[in-house]
Design an enzyme around this catalytic site. Structure first.
Site, short mmCIF file in Angstrom:
data_model
loop_
_atom_site.label_atom_id
_atom_site.label_comp_id
_atom_site.label_asym_id
_atom_site.label_seq_id
_atom_site.Cartn_x
_atom_site.Cartn_y
_atom_site.Cartn_z
N ASP A 20 -0.16 -0.41 -4.60
CA ASP A 20 -1.57 -0.01 -4.72
C ASP A 20 -1.75 1.36 -4.07
O ASP A 20 -1.57 1.51 -2.87
CB ASP A 20 -2.46 -1.05 -4.04
N GLU B 76 -1.25 -0.41 -9.11
CA GLU B 76 -2.71 -0.51 -9.05
C GLU B 76 -3.35 0.83 -8.72
O GLU B 76 -2.97 1.49 -7.74
CB GLU B 76 -3.10 -1.54 -7.99
N ASP C 261 -8.70 -0.86 -10.37
CA ASP C 261 -9.53 -1.51 -9.34
C ASP C 261 -10.80 -0.71 -9.14
O ASP C 261 -11.87 -1.06 -9.65
CB ASP C 261 -8.73 -1.63 -8.04
N LYS D 170 -13.16 -7.82 -7.43
CA LYS D 170 -13.64 -8.35 -6.16
C LYS D 170 -15.06 -8.87 -6.34
O LYS D 170 -15.90 -8.21 -6.96
CB LYS D 170 -13.60 -7.28 -5.07
N LYS E 18 0.84 -1.19 0.00
CA LYS E 18 0.00 0.00 0.00
C LYS E 18 0.88 1.26 0.00
O LYS E 18 1.84 1.35 0.78
CB LYS E 18 -0.92 0.01 1.22
#
Length: 339
Positions: A139, A165, A191, A215, A108
């Site tokens: 991400d 991402e 995403d 997801k 992250k």
């Protein structure tokens, strides 16, 4: 899909409050509702800040997984990545140690209150821990503008990134940053631009990404997510939203059903929870998760039960979302593509 009666859902609903090992997305407690249908246990766990319209798609996914047969599995285990929250560099090795055998790490970055130097130090620590053969993806959760993203990608490029991402929030920004860094050979993944969009195909039309992160819960279930992957036509990474192992099993089912699975999946996040709802949590073993459903443990449900007021909050939320589904109200791509 025929909705089961609300009373049938609520009869088995249990609400849990699980502590993360380290804060993740600003979450100090991960709440989730689990309940059982004819196919087995399922989960409803949209983040608490999501409104009922967005959360209703998560409920549709939970009902689909609990009440409907799922697509056949094409594989028996799913390779997964380690997930490194926005921790200080000194804490990286301890986080990675929780992900047995994972050859890939998602790190992250662009955390509020931090600066690029924090991201660089964190990613450097991951590279040092994993060695030259480890794969590193970062991400940003849309946290940079285009110029910030370009600067950050240059700063992080020395660590041999697998992909970046959601570096920017909008599809147009993704397309621009992808164009700017194309010469570097670092792929861009989308995403939020898929799961929070009224038009998930816009990413592909705009040439804004090289791959997509999918997801199951936010997209309304396994079958719907499979249709989006097919329609977008880009390689897919199946990920999670800090679910319990019940919710992760939905993601595993999706990953197992994909015709092609080129990347390690972000489904190992039970390793970031200090508790779970099952005695056999879906945590990585030799870098992979087994394919199959998860049974809950009544003792763990009781030990990790949410307070009475939070239990009622979730039950009321389920009732409101159920009413929206019964009235045909679903947001975003659900109505346009996945009915």
């Amino acid at each position: 899909m025929t909705l089961p009666p609300l009373d049938e859902i609520l009869a088995s609903t249990r609400v849990v409050a699980l502590p993360p090992v380290t804060p993740f997305r600003g979450i100090s407690t991960r709440e989730a509702a689990v309940f059982v249908g004819p196919q087995g246990w399922t989960e409803f766990s949209p983040f608490t800040e999501y409104d009922d319209l967005e959360a209703s798609t998560w409920l549709r996914a939970a009902i689909d997984f609990g009440w409907m047969p799922q697509p056949p599995a094409r594989r028996t285990e799913i390779p997964v990545n380690a997930t490194v929250p926005a921790v200080v560099a000194a804490a990286v090795a301890g986080v990675l140690a929780r992900f047995d055998g994972c050859r890939t790490a998602k790190v992250k970055v662009a955390e509020r209150g931090q600066v690029l130097a924090d991201d660089v130090a964190r990613v450097r620590a991951v590279r040092e821990a994993m060695g030259p053969e480890g794969r590193i993806r970062v991400d940003a959760n849309g946290g940079w503008n285009v110029d910030e993203a370009e600067h950050a990608i240059h700063a992080l490029a020395e660590f041999d990134l697998e992909y970046v991402e959601q570096p920017c929030a909008s599809v147009d920004e993704l397309a621009e940053i992808r164009s700017r860094v194309a010469y570097m050979g670092i792929p861009i993944a989308a995403d939020e631009s898929i799961r929070k969009s009224s038009d998930p195909l816009a990413v592909a039309r705009a040439g804004a990404a090289d791959l997509i992160v999918i997801k199951a819960q936010p997209l309304g279930g396994v079958e719907r997510a499979l249709r989006i992957v097919s329609a977008v036509g880009l390689p897919a990474v199946i990920s999670s939203a800090l679910d319990t192992s019940v919710g992760l099993s939905m993601g595993v089912t999706l990953a197992a059903a994909l015709p092609h699975l080129e990347f390690d999946c972000g489904l190992g996040t039970a390793s970031l929870l200090a508790a779970d709802v099952t005695a056999a949590p879906l945590v990585p073993r030799s870098g992979a998760l087994p394919v199959g459903r998860v049974d809950v443990d009544e003792t763990l449900l009781a030990e990790n039960a949410a307070s009475d007021d939070r239990e009622q909050w979730w039950r009321s939320r389920i009732a409101r979302c159920h009413a929206l589904l019964a009235a045909g109200g679903e947001p975003q791509a659900a109505e346009a593509m996945m009915s």
